[in-house]
Design an enzyme around this catalytic site. Structure first.
Site: not given
Length: 610
Positions: A309, A313, A527
């Site tokens: 994650e 990002d 995400s």
């Protein structure tokens, strides 16, 4: 510049505060101050959680006590005025001090809660107060928390994930304190903070290379050519082509800034970012970002600890925004409390930890993206509203917040969305769609997902209607138009048509080419959509700052009005869940892709003319 209305409010508030303090010296408080205990909050045993054991009496928790913010409605009024492009105050964001003055509790609340804590042995040195004094935090062993709140804490275990937390399903306070305390946590919050990376729909380390389907460019909704490989592998170049941003060159020298939040021991790896840059953003090689630790958060640089994650990002967020100043916030706290070990503290309140930290800062990134959340019903309404109020404070200070809308369609994404059954947590076990929080907060911009070129809604894009927050005025027209065309009786009783509707916007959300732990692969989820969209907002801020204009701040009032023509309407696809096909993408706003995906070129022209 502070408005006359605001100055007048501060003067009046100061006079009232002095009167209250003076009265406290003149009149003795009655002996009945230590009044009878009464239940403050009670929740039903949560779905998918079961009691594992009595909580260890010496287990220490951080009790956060939220005091009422009697002037929050005034803050909200300021927020909407400075965020509305048709208002004369548009862009006149408030200072940190102005916001704190508007959310400060009443002096009586401060005194009564402080006295109550003192009666349980806490001195001022034992209390941590937020800058606005609207939160008081004390660290206590479970046995003392149980005495203070007339409750029993248990270790609860999540049946599907095996995660454990220390919580209770009710707590009490002296009657005289009820109007002086909004919320106390951790008590009744059972949220499992999850990253919305599609439960890794794809992290295919075998097929991480770009594969071209043909040599014929694809024309996007923005009218620009997109490389055909973007249908199978999404890169920074693909996104800039798709969203008409290839001609935008941001500056590093105009005080622009971009932030990414990280939780759950998700570590952002510098080496992975350099490998990513070498392939996708060569000009950014050897550039980096700042890391800010929140509550002791770490950023382990071992490749084996690189977070999927976190890497997703930073690679796309900072890749799109280079060379804008970037910051990664690493917040301590990993949800699995291990009941059989001597765990010193229960650190499962990461949103409030991060909010405590960020609201106390003088300088805050102008855009911040977050890719985490959980079912709204796992968060007590009192807690959701206080956290949401914290996001409003950031918006009033000129910060744009984006949140992923979730990866479960109208459900929770924990199983096959076409067969999963979604139940309420209110004791009735009714079937109901499950909105996500914080995406359901009306003071943030929720980002849904699309896929392919031309774009269609991706099947896991989260969306729906809040059960806690009413529909804000800024989206009345758009949501009403959707509901008018929605077939009568469809999903009746499964959602709240009067609730805050989300997502607000969308962006690509699958087949993102990343480098994680030194290996190249593909990953997806909303995400990916949130940092992507937030990155383009940072480019819009670049254009405004260069034009001598303030940052955009809270985005939604602008997007649903003046800037609505700057979005590519997505009209195909749906996001199933809860045993249904879910909502469809359709003409205009819809609860799958919101207003659509950005045409950055159009948006630059729009945001620099207001």
């Amino acid at each position: 510049m502070i408005s006359k209305v605001f100055r007048g409010h501060l003067k009046m508030r100061s006079l009232l505060s002095c009167l209250v303090i003076l009265t406290s010296f003149v009149l003795a408080f009655p002996a009945s101050r230590e009044s009878q205990l009464q239940t403050k909050e009670r929740v039903f045993p949560p779905r998918d959680w079961e009691i594992h054991s009595i909580a260890p009496s010496n287990h220490r928790i951080e009790l956060k006590i939220g005091l009422p913010q009697p002037n929050f409605e005034i803050l909200e009024k300021h927020l909407y005025e400075v965020s509305d492009p048709s208002h004369s105050r548009y862009g006149q964001h408030l200072s940190k001090e102005e916001v704190e003055a508007l959310v400060a509790p009443h002096p009586e609340s401060l005194e009564l809660v402080t006295d109550w804590l003192a009666s349980h042995g806490f001195g001022e040195q034992d209390m941590t107060r937020s800058p606005a004094q609207d939160w008081i935090t004390v660290t206590v062993p479970v046995r003392l928390a149980e005495e203070m709140l007339d409750t029993t804490y248990y270790v609860w275990k999540h049946t599907a994930s095996g995660e454990s937390i220390v919580r209770t399903t009710s707590y009490s306070l002296p009657i005289h304190l009820h109007e002086h305390v909004d919320v106390i946590q951790p008590t009744t919050t059972f949220a499992r903070l999850k990253s919305f990376k599609s439960t890794i729909h794809k992290l295919d380390k075998e097929t991480g290379q770009i594969v071209e389907q043909s040599n014929t460019p694809i024309i996007s909704a923005s009218g620009v050519s997109v490389d055909p490989s973007c249908n199978t592998t999404v890169t920074v170049t693909c996104l800039k082509q798709l969203y008409n941003a290839t001609d935008i060159t941001p500056s590093a020298n105009i005080n622009n800034s971009f932030g990414i939040t990280g939780y759950l021991d998700q570590f952002a790896n510098f080496q992975d970012l350099q490998s990513f840059y070498a392939v996708q953003v060569p000009a950014a090689v050897n550039s980096s970002f700042a890391v800010l630790s929140v509550a002791g958060g770490q950023n382990n640089q071992s490749l084996s600890e690189a977070g999927d994650e976190a890497d997703l990002d930073i690679e796309f967020g900072f890749g799109i925004t280079f060379p804008i100043n970037g910051t990664f916030f690493t917040t301590a706290g990993s949800p699995p409390f291990i009941p059989d070990l001597e765990t010193p503290t229960d650190t499962n309140e990461p949103y409030t930890k991060w909010l405590d930290f960020i609201l106390a800062q003088d300088e805050i990134p102008l855009v911040i993206t977050t890719s985490y959340g959980d079912d709204e019903q796992t968060v007590p309404e009192s807690f959701a509203k206080r956290a949401c109020a914290g996001f409003a404070q950031l918006g009033a200070r000129g910060v744009s917040l984006t949140f992923s809308s979730g990866d479960g369609g109208v459900g929770d994404g924990d199983s096959d969305p076409t067969t999963q059954t979604c139940f309420t947590n209110d004791g009735t076990n009714r079937t109901e769609f499950l909105p996500l929080f914080p995406a359901s907060c009306p003071y943030v911009t929720a980002v849904g997902g699309t896929i392919h070129v031309p774009e269609v809604a991706v099947g896991f894009s989260g969306g729906g209607f809040s059960n806690f927050f009413a529909r804000p005025a800024y989206q009345d027209a758009a949501v009403a138009a959707f509901l008018e065309t929605f077939p009568n009786g469809t999903y009746a009783g499964l959602f709240n048509p009067n609730g805050r509707a989300f997502p607000d916007v969308a962006a690509q959300a699958d087949n993102f080419q990343v480098v994680i732990g030194g290996e190249t692969g593909l990953i997806g989820g909303t995400s990916a959509a949130s940092p992507t969209f937030a990155g383009f907002v940072a480019l819009l801020n670049d254009a405004r700052l260069k034009a001598g204009l303030p940052s955009l701040g809270f985005l939604n009032p602008l997007f649903y009005s003046t800037a609505i023509s700057g979005f590519n309407d997505i009209t195909s696809g749906n996001a199933p869940g809860c045993g249904t096909e879910g909502f469809n993408a359709t003409v205009g706003w819809d609860p799958v892709t919101g207003l659509g995906t950005p045409d950055v070129g159009k948006l630059v022209a729009l945001v620099t003319s207001v």
